[in-house]
Scaffold this motif. Structure first.
Motif, PDB file in Angstrom:
ATOM      1  N   VAL A 142      40.042  31.013  38.676  1.00  0.00           N
ATOM      2  CA  VAL A 142      39.583  30.306  37.478  1.00  0.00           C
ATOM      3  C   VAL A 142      39.056  31.329  36.475  1.00  0.00           C
ATOM      4  N   PHE A 143      39.758  31.453  35.348  1.00  0.00           N
ATOM      5  CA  PHE A 143      39.325  32.348  34.270  1.00  0.00           C
ATOM      6  C   PHE A 143      38.204  31.634  33.522  1.00  0.00           C
ATOM      7  N   ILE A 144      37.040  32.294  33.383  1.00  0.00           N
ATOM      8  CA  ILE A 144      35.847  31.595  32.881  1.00  0.00           C
ATOM      9  C   ILE A 144      35.284  32.161  31.584  1.00  0.00           C
ATOM     10  N   ASP A 145      36.043  32.993  30.883  1.00  0.00           N
ATOM     11  CA  ASP A 145      35.581  33.498  29.590  1.00  0.00           C
ATOM     12  C   ASP A 145      36.063  32.586  28.476  1.00  0.00           C
ATOM     13  N   ARG A 146      35.293  32.517  27.415  1.00  0.00           N
ATOM     14  CA  ARG A 146      35.688  31.719  26.257  1.00  0.00           C
ATOM     15  C   ARG A 146      36.736  32.475  25.435  1.00  0.00           C
ATOM     16  N   LEU A 147      36.634  33.813  25.451  1.00  0.00           N
ATOM     17  CA  LEU A 147      37.546  34.665  24.686  1.00  0.00           C
ATOM     18  C   LEU A 147      38.473  35.421  25.636  1.00  0.00           C
ATOM     19  N   LYS A 202      35.235  37.964  40.407  1.00  0.00           N
ATOM     20  CA  LYS A 202      36.084  39.145  40.364  1.00  0.00           C
ATOM     21  C   LYS A 202      36.400  39.438  38.903  1.00  0.00           C
ATOM     22  N   ARG A 203      36.438  40.716  38.553  1.00  0.00           N
ATOM     23  CA  ARG A 203      36.818  41.071  37.179  1.00  0.00           C
ATOM     24  C   ARG A 203      38.300  40.806  36.955  1.00  0.00           C
ATOM     25  N   PHE A 253      36.456  37.106  35.301  1.00  0.00           N
ATOM     26  CA  PHE A 253      35.749  37.338  34.041  1.00  0.00           C
ATOM     27  C   PHE A 253      36.037  38.745  33.535  1.00  0.00           C
ATOM     28  N   GLY A 254      35.788  38.981  32.261  1.00  0.00           N
ATOM     29  CA  GLY A 254      36.112  40.254  31.648  1.00  0.00           C
ATOM     30  C   GLY A 254      34.959  41.222  31.453  1.00  0.00           C
ATOM     31  N   ALA A 303      29.339  35.261  34.980  1.00  0.00           N
ATOM     32  CA  ALA A 303      30.023  34.873  36.220  1.00  0.00           C
ATOM     33  C   ALA A 303      29.039  34.775  37.379  1.00  0.00           C
ATOM     34  N   LEU A 304      28.057  35.658  37.412  1.00  0.00           N
ATOM     35  CA  LEU A 304      27.041  35.613  38.472  1.00  0.00           C
ATOM     36  C   LEU A 304      26.285  34.289  38.452  1.00  0.00           C
TER      37      LEU A 304
END
Length: 126
Positions: free
Chosen positions: A22-27, A8-9, A99-100, A109-110
């Motif tokens: 779970v937020f999965i971005d590094r930034l 999900k965005r 993810f953003g 994310a995919l």
């Protein structure tokens, strides 16, 4: 069987069915305050390496190479162990990777969801 991991965005509203978010971005995503993003874990270590993320640059023409290289990064023992930790934290609930990226067809994310769903099948979790 439903996949235990969905994506999900970050800009979408959380839902009760999200389970562990779970937020999965590094930034950190642009234009979003830390208070506005609802998440349970921030797993920077499951995001693509900085070098791979920079090379990809969200360019669709780099997608296949990015997909291959990121999938390889996710086979690393540390990444596999981290996935196991996320499943333990979820305690059988669904996991929503947030993810953003704007592009819904070409984003990490995919690939991570696919890898985590594969992990769940191999380890009988989720």
């Amino acid at each position: 069987m439903k996949s235990p991991v969905q994506i999900k965005r970050v800009y979408e509203e959380p839902e009760n069915t999200d389970g562990l978010r779970v937020f999965i971005d590094r930034l950190w995503p642009r234009g979003l305050s830390k208070a506005a993003l609802k998440y349970d874990l921030w797993c920077k270590d499951l995001a693509p390496s900085p070098a791979l993320r920079t090379w990809f640059g969200h360019k669709p023409e780099h997608w296949e190479g990015f997909r291959h290289d990121y999938a390889a990064e996710l086979q690393d023992a540390q990444a596999q162990a981290r996935m196991g930790e996320v499943f333990q934290a979820a305690r059988g609930r669904r996991i929503t990777l947030v993810f953003g990226a704007k592009d819904l067809e070409h984003n990490h994310a995919l690939i991570l969801a696919e890898a985590m769903n594969d992990y769940a099948r191999r380890h009988s979790v989720g």
